[in-house]
Design an enzyme around this catalytic site. Structure first.
Site, PDB file in Angstrom:
ATOM      1  N   ASP A 167      11.804  -5.179  13.066  1.00  0.00           N
ATOM      2  CA  ASP A 167      11.076  -5.896  14.197  1.00  0.00           C
ATOM      3  C   ASP A 167       9.670  -5.703  14.419  1.00  0.00           C
ATOM      4  O   ASP A 167       9.277  -4.528  14.000  1.00  0.00           O
ATOM      5  CB  ASP A 167      12.081  -5.398  15.770  1.00  0.00           C
ATOM      6  CG  ASP A 167      13.133  -5.784  15.808  1.00  0.00           C
ATOM      7  OD1 ASP A 167      13.353  -7.308  15.750  1.00  0.00           O
ATOM      8  OD2 ASP A 167      14.117  -5.222  15.605  1.00  0.00           O
ATOM      9  N   GLU A 178      22.060 -14.351  21.234  1.00  0.00           N
ATOM     10  CA  GLU A 178      22.092 -13.223  20.456  1.00  0.00           C
ATOM     11  C   GLU A 178      21.612 -12.321  21.317  1.00  0.00           C
ATOM     12  O   GLU A 178      20.656 -12.183  21.928  1.00  0.00           O
ATOM     13  CB  GLU A 178      21.053 -13.308  19.314  1.00  0.00           C
ATOM     14  CG  GLU A 178      21.745 -13.841  18.204  1.00  0.00           C
ATOM     15  CD  GLU A 178      20.841 -13.998  16.985  1.00  0.00           C
ATOM     16  OE1 GLU A 178      19.558 -13.538  16.975  1.00  0.00           O
ATOM     17  OE2 GLU A 178      21.364 -14.640  15.934  1.00  0.00           O
TER      18      GLU A 178
END
Lengths: 275, 347
Positions: A69, A58
């Protein structure tokens, strides 16, 4: 970018999961932010991931406003943006190194950089660069099915959607219908980041998803130790580790043996899968 | 005003009210991480149920009248009218509301909604501090815990409002990410909410964000426009002005005023946004003229961004106006047909 890949009916991502399944193990899916600490360093770090045992990579595309995040990946995104990373730069890295790396690459991005380019243009460039799959963290299947998914599908690039603990049956089915390759189950209702413990109901939750989804189920968010990898691998088809590797890059950014340290760490994380 | 741009994009009837996905034509929608999708669906359902409930409407009306101080005066500014020598100028005095701004219309409505939903904790973002003060006030009034996210840079510039929020019992959480201003405070509030939605409601302060926020915030502020029309009719005999002018930072007070005139084609709607230091990207907060279509803070909207889709900084003398994402509800009149909304730029 030159078109140079003709896809077979089964994507490289599907093949990677099938290969792991034949070995009766879960796939290991490390995450790194492209361009952290520099665009030049990224290919070496990707090689280290493969050497350590990555089955799928990824690759994070930095965005100025990463709402999903935690602090670790926020800092990495800022470093990458400061180092000149962008969606264009990431596509360039994939184009130059996908073949050599030999494992499927999933772009892990926020939707706006993709949207800014135009979904059709992006899909064509992603396919030409050798990108295998795309996951936009803030693009739920509701919007994705109307916009990005058809464009990627036309170019034979896999779409990967998130499923969460809060996802209803209808939402799980929608994510599965929009995805190819695999679906990504977020192990925590939280932002990305390392956590000491997995949530106690994780195994039950993953099984709930697996019963409804015909695709491999990868699990990520909050997984950082070999023990956690081993535990998740018992119930999932794939295990994603992000923040702890990003932190390793952060802490060793100036070291000449950064790539070797990363490879060693990935080796430790994948060891439970090879037993 | 230093410049004026006419925006001429035809507005279909469908763009005035959202579709089932919260889309206003190309604007709006619900672009959120999957974890928040079910909580957002729950919020949409709760809002649709409660906004029709008599008891909820009564409660809100009662608080608006006896606590917030509605209706606010519509004041004929005689001296200003004389001084400028043109239009007869009326001021809708939202500044006279409790806490000093229109923000309380929405903050109180949402906190009341949160309480009805059984939430015990409120989070909010704030730029200049007005929305934070309004939310802290509403949370204190209704007995809910409150955390307000505020960029460090904004905290420094608006110290008095930080103090007011703290006096009201709210925790002001400093945001040191990104540009340390409003957009980063919104990011941080979303990050909190991803982990806390079970007992927490996020009171978004303007007409942005994923469905149902734009229509919910607009609805709570629509009292500005409906009052103004009634008052204008009483004072002048005609409910429609020739021109309705509102400043546009996030767009909530503009939508509150304009919502009463969207179906009145003879009323010219003028939004004034912050021109900042100049027309270059990063020097202003004028998104209607400088922004392009993007996805930020849960909605498709006009965004000040570079060609790689990275959101750029803004410059404005106001805290709230320093927002690089254009709000979907505000986008609607701006892009509406028949030259409905004209844009001017101030500092």
């Amino acid at each position: 970018m030159s078109p140079r890949r003709r896809r077979s009916s089964r994507s490289a991502i599907a093949a990677a999961f099938a290969g792991c399944s034949r070995q009766e193990r879960a796939a290991f899916i490390p995450f790194l932010v492209a361009g952290d600490p520099s665009l030049k360093a990224t290919p070496d770090l990707l090689r280290a991931l493969v050497a350590g045992g990555a089955d799928v990579i990824e690759l994070g595309v930095s965005f100025s406003d990463p709402i999903a995040d935690g602090p670790t990946i926020q800092r990495a995104s800022n470093r990458a943006l400061a180092a000149g990373s962008s969606l264009s730069a990431v596509l360039g890295i994939v184009e130059r190194h996908r073949e050599e790396l030999g494992v499927p690459i999933v772009l892990f991005t926020y939707y706006n950089p993709v949207h800014a380019r135009g979904v059709a243009t992006f899909a064509a460039q992603a396919a030409d660069s050798g990108v295998d799959g795309v996951l936009c963290v803030d693009l739920p299947p509701d919007e994705g099915l109307r916009e990005l998914q058809p464009a990627l599908s036309e170019r034979d690039v896999d779409s990967i959607y998130l499923i969460a603990a809060t996802s209803t049956k209808e939402r799980i089915d929608r994510a599965a219908a929009a995805s190819n390759g695999f679906v990504y189950y977020t192990a925590r209702s939280d932002v990305t980041g390392e956590r000491d413990d997995l949530i106690p109901t994780l195994a039950r939750e993953v099984k709930r998803v697996r019963r409804r989804v015909h695709l491999p189920v990868a699990v990520g968010f909050g997984i950082s130790t070999p023990e956690q990898v081993e535990e998740v691998a018992r119930v999932a088809h794939g295990v994603v580790v992000g923040s702890s590797l990003v932190r390793l890059v952060e802490e060793n950014a100036g070291e000449p043996d950064l790539a070797a340290r990363l490879e060693r760490r990935v080796g430790q994380l994948t060891a439970p899968l090879r037993r | 005003m230093t410049s004026r741009d006419r925006v001429r994009t035809p507005l279909s009837a469908a763009a005035m009210e959202p579709d089932e996905g919260g889309r206003y034509g190309v604007y709006g929608g619900r672009y959120a991480p999957e974890t928040l999708m079910a909580p957002l669906e729950e919020l949409s359902r709760a809002w649709d149920r409660l906004r029709r409930k008599r008891a909820f409407q009564r409660r809100l009306r009662h608080l608006l009248e006896h606590y917030v101080g509605r209706p606010t005066p519509l004041y004929f500014a005689e001296r200003l009218t004389e001084h400028l020598g043109g239009a007869r100028i009326y001021l809708k005095r939202e500044d006279l509301l409790h806490t000093g701004a229109h923000k309380i219309n929405n903050a109180l409505g949402q906190v009341l909604l949160a309480k009805e939903m059984g939430k015990t904790r409120i989070i909010a973002e704030t730029g200049a501090g007005q929305h934070g003060v309004a939310t802290a006030t509403a949370a204190a009034l209704l007995g809910l815990d409150c955390v307000v996210y505020m960029g460090e840079e904004d905290m420094r510039r608006q110290r008095l409002n930080v103090y007011r929020m703290q006096l009201l019992g709210a925790e002001v959480a400093a945001v040191d990410a990104g540009s340390r201003t409003l957009k980063d405070a919104i990011n941080e509030a979303f990050r909190d909410w991803v982990a806390s939605f079970a007992d927490t409601h996020y009171v978004l302060g303007t007409v942005t964000g994923p469905e149902p926020y734009p229509r919910m915030v607009r609805q709570f502020h629509s009292v500005i426009g409906s009052e103004a029309r009634r008052q204008l009719k009483r004072q002048t005999g005609a409910a429609d002005p020739d021109v309705a002018i509102a400043c546009v930072g996030g767009g909530s007070n503009a939508m509150g005023l304009f919502s009463a005139f969207l179906d009145r084609p003879d009323v010219l709607l003028v939004g004034v946004e912050a021109g900042g230091r100049g027309p270059d990207l990063g020097d202003h907060a004028a998104r209607f003229s400088g922004g392009t279509l993007g996805v930020l803070h849960g909605a498709r909207t006009l965004v000040l961004q570079d060609e790689e889709g990275q959101v750029v900084g803004t410059h404005s003398v106001s805290g709230r106006a320093r927002l690089p994402g254009r709000r979907s509800r505000a986008c609607v009149p701006a892009r509406s047909g028949a030259d409905r909304v004209h844009l001017g730029h101030g500092p």
